[in-house]
Structures are given as structure tokens and as C-alpha cells.
Scaffold this motif. Structure first.
Motif, short mmCIF file in Angstrom:
data_model
loop_
_atom_site.label_atom_id
_atom_site.label_comp_id
_atom_site.label_asym_id
_atom_site.label_seq_id
_atom_site.Cartn_x
_atom_site.Cartn_y
_atom_site.Cartn_z
N LEU A 11 -8.26 -20.37 -2.89
CA LEU A 11 -7.45 -20.84 -1.77
C LEU A 11 -6.54 -21.94 -2.28
N ILE A 12 -5.25 -21.83 -1.98
CA ILE A 12 -4.29 -22.89 -2.28
C ILE A 12 -3.89 -23.50 -0.93
N ASP A 13 -4.38 -24.70 -0.67
CA ASP A 13 -4.14 -25.36 0.62
C ASP A 13 -2.91 -26.25 0.53
N ASP A 14 -1.80 -25.63 0.13
CA ASP A 14 -0.50 -26.29 -0.01
C ASP A 14 0.50 -25.35 0.64
N PRO A 15 0.73 -25.46 1.95
CA PRO A 15 1.52 -24.46 2.68
C PRO A 15 2.87 -24.14 2.03
N GLN A 16 3.11 -22.84 1.88
CA GLN A 16 4.33 -22.32 1.25
C GLN A 16 4.83 -21.13 2.04
N THR A 17 6.11 -20.77 1.83
CA THR A 17 6.60 -19.50 2.35
C THR A 17 5.85 -18.38 1.63
N TRP A 18 5.92 -17.17 2.16
CA TRP A 18 5.21 -16.06 1.53
C TRP A 18 5.68 -15.86 0.08
N PHE A 19 7.00 -15.88 -0.14
CA PHE A 19 7.53 -15.62 -1.49
C PHE A 19 7.18 -16.75 -2.45
N ASN A 20 7.21 -18.00 -1.98
CA ASN A 20 6.81 -19.11 -2.83
C ASN A 20 5.31 -19.06 -3.12
N ALA A 21 4.53 -18.61 -2.15
CA ALA A 21 3.09 -18.45 -2.37
C ALA A 21 2.82 -17.41 -3.45
N GLN A 22 3.52 -16.29 -3.38
CA GLN A 22 3.35 -15.25 -4.40
C GLN A 22 3.78 -15.77 -5.77
N ALA A 23 4.88 -16.52 -5.82
CA ALA A 23 5.33 -17.09 -7.09
C ALA A 23 4.30 -18.07 -7.66
N ALA A 58 -3.80 -17.78 6.81
CA ALA A 58 -3.45 -17.84 5.39
C ALA A 58 -2.71 -16.56 5.01
N TRP A 59 -1.73 -16.72 4.13
CA TRP A 59 -0.99 -15.54 3.63
C TRP A 59 -1.92 -14.63 2.86
N ILE A 60 -1.71 -13.31 3.03
CA ILE A 60 -2.30 -12.30 2.16
C ILE A 60 -1.14 -11.55 1.49
N GLY A 61 -1.43 -10.74 0.50
CA GLY A 61 -0.38 -10.14 -0.34
C GLY A 61 0.23 -8.87 0.20
N LEU A 62 0.58 -8.85 1.47
CA LEU A 62 1.11 -7.64 2.10
C LEU A 62 2.47 -7.94 2.72
N THR A 63 3.46 -7.07 2.44
CA THR A 63 4.80 -7.26 2.99
C THR A 63 5.48 -5.91 3.19
N HIS A 64 6.45 -5.90 4.10
CA HIS A 64 7.35 -4.74 4.17
C HIS A 64 8.79 -5.22 4.07
N GLN A 65 8.96 -6.40 3.47
CA GLN A 65 10.29 -7.00 3.27
C GLN A 65 11.16 -6.13 2.36
N HIS A 122 9.30 -16.81 6.09
CA HIS A 122 9.70 -18.19 5.82
C HIS A 122 8.76 -19.21 6.45
N ASP A 123 7.77 -18.75 7.26
CA ASP A 123 6.74 -19.67 7.75
C ASP A 123 5.99 -20.22 6.54
N THR A 124 5.45 -21.41 6.68
CA THR A 124 4.68 -22.00 5.57
C THR A 124 3.20 -22.03 5.95
N LEU A 125 2.40 -21.35 5.14
CA LEU A 125 0.96 -21.24 5.34
C LEU A 125 0.23 -21.51 4.04
N LYS A 126 -1.05 -21.87 4.14
CA LYS A 126 -1.86 -21.88 2.93
C LYS A 126 -2.01 -20.42 2.49
N PHE A 127 -2.56 -20.18 1.32
CA PHE A 127 -2.59 -18.80 0.82
C PHE A 127 -3.76 -18.62 -0.14
N ILE A 128 -4.07 -17.35 -0.39
CA ILE A 128 -5.20 -17.00 -1.23
C ILE A 128 -4.71 -16.13 -2.39
#
Length: 131
Positions: A11-23, A58-65, A122-128
Motif C-alpha cells: 500500500l502506498i498511502d500517498d494519494p496520486q492520480t491513477w497514472f502517477n500511481a502506476q508510474a 484505493a486505486w487498482i490496476g484497471l482502466t479503459h482510458q 485525475h482523482d488522487t487516491l492511495k494505491f496498491i
């Protein structure tokens, strides 16, 4: 934490956008979490989210962007097996929800218990992350 599928999860408890979380996951030699079974979903929920009844996500690794309407995991595989969408999701509310999160607690008329919701990337969430 090592999960039921043999991957390690963080768990990364540093809220990021989905793309920044994946990066960020990529920079750690990982990817946003891929959930292919109820067992993994329950592990992620109980290990990383607040299960006290408070709202948590928390973000998960799923997108349809990349290809609208086709949900894919960050490894490029289609989400055509296990899915755990909550309520009427994915609903692309306001035409701007192209990334997925796992939720707990009450949110927009639905009581979430580890189900997924599509959210604005573009929402900022923690992520896994997983590797």
C-alpha cells in the motif's frame, strides 16, 4: 505483504492520480494491483482498506482510458474473468470515469465492501502495487 497468489503487495498511502500511481509502482519494479479472484480481492480489502465501516478507497490496476469500454489491467490483459463492480458500476458518471478503485463504506447510495467503482483518473487516491 505476500498474498494468496504468491505476489507481494504494498500500500502506498500517498494519494496520486491513477497514472502517477502506476508510474510510482513501475518505479518500484511493480504495477498497480491486478485482482483475478475473490480470494485476492478479499486479501486486498482486509489487508489494505479500512474495514471498520468508514469510507475508504484505493486505486487498482484497471482502466479503459486506452480503449473506451474495454477494461484492461496494467499488464495489458483484458478484465474478462473475475470482476467485482459495485452498484451500477462501471457507469462512467459524468463521462469522466475511466479508472478503477476498490471501495469500502457508503458512497453514492451504495454500501461498498471491497467492490470496485470507476472513478475519474485525475482523482488522487492511495494505491496498491504488486510484484
Amino acid at each position: 505483504d505476500t498474498g494468496p497468489s504468491g505476489f507481494s503487495y504494498q500500500l502506498i498511502d500517498d494519494p496520486q492520480t491513477w497514472f502517477n500511481a502506476q508510474a510510482r509502482c513501475t518505479s518500484l519494479g511493480a504495477q498497480l494491483v491486478k485482482i483475478e479472484s475473490a480470494t485476492v480481492n478479499d486479501f486486498i480489502k482486509t489487508t489494505f482498506l479500512d474495514t471498520s465501516g468508514s469510507y475508504d478507497d484505493a486505486w487498482i490496476g484497471l482502466t479503459h482510458q486506452i480503449n473506451y469500454g474495454t477494461w484492461i489491467w496494467t499488464d495489458g490483459s483484458l478484465s474478462n474473468g473475475y470482476q467485482n463492480w459495485g452498484g451500477d458500476n462501471p457507469n462512467n458518471f459524468a463521462g469522466d470515469q475511466h479508472c478503477a478503485a476498490m471501495l469500502m463504506g457508503y458512497f453514492f447510495f451504495f454500501q461498498y465492501d471491497g467492490q470496485w467503482n470507476d472513478k475519474a483518473c485525475h482523482d488522487t487516491l492511495k494505491f496498491i502495487c504488486m510484484k
